[in-house]
Scaffold this active site. Structure first.
Site, PDB file in Angstrom:
ATOM      1  N   HIS A 108       0.860  -1.189   0.000  1.00  0.00           N
ATOM      2  CA  HIS A 108       0.000   0.000   0.000  1.00  0.00           C
ATOM      3  C   HIS A 108       0.897   1.240   0.000  1.00  0.00           C
ATOM      4  CE1 HIS A 108      -3.601   2.360   0.684  1.00  0.00           C
ATOM      5  NE2 HIS A 108      -2.920   3.037   1.598  1.00  0.00           N
ATOM      6  N   ALA A 172      10.190   3.628  -4.177  1.00  0.00           N
ATOM      7  CA  ALA A 172      10.432   2.972  -2.881  1.00  0.00           C
ATOM      8  C   ALA A 172       9.715   1.625  -2.810  1.00  0.00           C
ATOM      9  CB  ALA A 172       9.979   3.879  -1.748  1.00  0.00           C
ATOM     10  N   GLU A 173       8.501   1.567  -3.362  1.00  0.00           N
ATOM     11  CA  GLU A 173       7.752   0.297  -3.377  1.00  0.00           C
ATOM     12  C   GLU A 173       8.561  -0.801  -4.068  1.00  0.00           C
ATOM     13  OE1 GLU A 173       3.551   0.389  -4.583  1.00  0.00           O
ATOM     14  OE2 GLU A 173       3.595   2.560  -4.365  1.00  0.00           O
TER      15      GLU A 173
HETATM   16  C1  GRF Z   1       1.009   0.712  -6.359  1.00  0.00           C
HETATM   17  O1  GRF Z   1       1.201   2.045  -5.987  1.00  0.00           O
HETATM   18  C2  GRF Z   1       0.507  -0.102  -5.199  1.00  0.00           C
HETATM   19  O2  GRF Z   1       1.025   0.302  -3.965  1.00  0.00           O
HETATM   20  C3  GRF Z   1      -0.971   0.185  -5.237  1.00  0.00           C
HETATM   21  O3  GRF Z   1      -1.280   0.201  -6.604  1.00  0.00           O
HETATM   22  C4  GRF Z   1      -0.133   0.563  -7.361  1.00  0.00           C
HETATM   23  C5  GRF Z   1       0.103  -0.551  -8.339  1.00  0.00           C
HETATM   24  O4  GRF Z   1       1.097  -0.240  -9.276  1.00  0.00           O
HETATM   25  N1  GRF Z   1      -1.694  -0.784  -4.444  1.00  0.00           N
HETATM   26  P1  GRF Z   1       1.703  -1.372 -10.217  1.00  0.00           P
HETATM   27  O5  GRF Z   1       0.541  -2.033 -10.947  1.00  0.00           O
HETATM   28  O6  GRF Z   1       2.441  -2.353  -9.370  1.00  0.00           O
HETATM   29  O7  GRF Z   1       2.610  -0.649 -11.179  1.00  0.00           O
END
Ligand code: GRF
Length: 215
Positions: A108, A172-173
């Site tokens: 998230h 960061a993700e």
């Molecule tokens: C990401 O920001 C994730 O945190 C949120 O949706 C977005 C998905 O991006 N839940 P992707 O499809 O992984 O590029």
């Protein structure tokens, strides 16, 4: 550990997990990618990497439970042991979540428990907070709730728009999810009540990764 990844769209987090799983010694492999939207670009990313990818269109099912049952069937048929939601934009039934209890992760784009739900970056900017970030947590029936596995803080910069902030958090993700999956699949995370505890030695060794250089 055999992992199933649930997506709905772009698939950039999926890509970061595919790349991580390709590194020697990484404790997880992706057995299956499923999208509830047949047009999701992420399905192409999976297929290009030689990973089985399935569209299960939620619109073809009369009820949420019927869709979830199909998901469950496909995941089990592929031998999946752990699910990673990566931009999966569909609410799962309590029955599905409980069937995969402690075996489903979600990412998230905020520092949970702050800013659950949608339009996160807009609300972060409206609130005027100076620090935001992203969280990987174990999935529970309530949306964006559950034991926190890993987080990274990301600064909000003057002049940020929801788009510039989303880009910075997304970078960061892409570091955080591979780290969190490595910790879970490697058996370094245990639950104490509803808190996820990371094995001390590992947490220390990984410490620099918890605050990656994302400037
Ligand atoms: C990401 O920001 C994730 O945190 C949120 O949706 C977005 C998905 O991006 N839940 P992707 O499809 O992984 O590029």
């Amino acid at each position: 550990m055999k992992v199933g990844i649930l997506i709905s769209g772009r698939g950039s987090n999926l890509k970061s997990l595919i790349d991580a799983c390709a590194t020697p010694g990484y404790p997880a492999e992706i057995a299956l990618v499923i999208s509830n939207r047949p047009e999701a670009p992420g399905l192409g990313i999976a297929r290009a990497a030689g990973i089985p990818a399935l569209a299960i269109d939620h619109k073809l099912f009369a009820t949420r439970e019927a869709f979830d049952a199909e998901l469950d069937k496909a995941l089990r048929a592929a031998g999946v042991e752990l699910i990673c939601n990566a931009g999966f934009m569909r609410i799962l039934s309590d029955g599905f979540v409980e069937a995969w209890r402690d075996r489903q992760l979600n990412i998230h784009p905020s520092l949970l428990p702050a800013f659950k739900g949608l339009k996160v970056h807009e609300r972060v900017l409206e609130a005027g907070v100076r620090i935001t970030g992203c969280t990987v947590h174990i999935v529970r029936p309530a949306m964006d709730e559950g034991p926190i596995v890993a987080q990274v803080a990301v600064p909000v910069q003057p002049g940020d728009t929801a788009e510039t902030l989303a880009d910075r958090v997304l970078a960061a993700e892409h570091k955080l999810y591979p780290l969190a999956l490595k910790l879970v699949a490697g058996g370094h995370v245990r639950l104490e009540g509803e808190r996820a505890i990371i094995d001390g030695a590992v947490a220390k060794a990984q410490a620099p990764l918890f605050v990656p250089d994302i400037s």
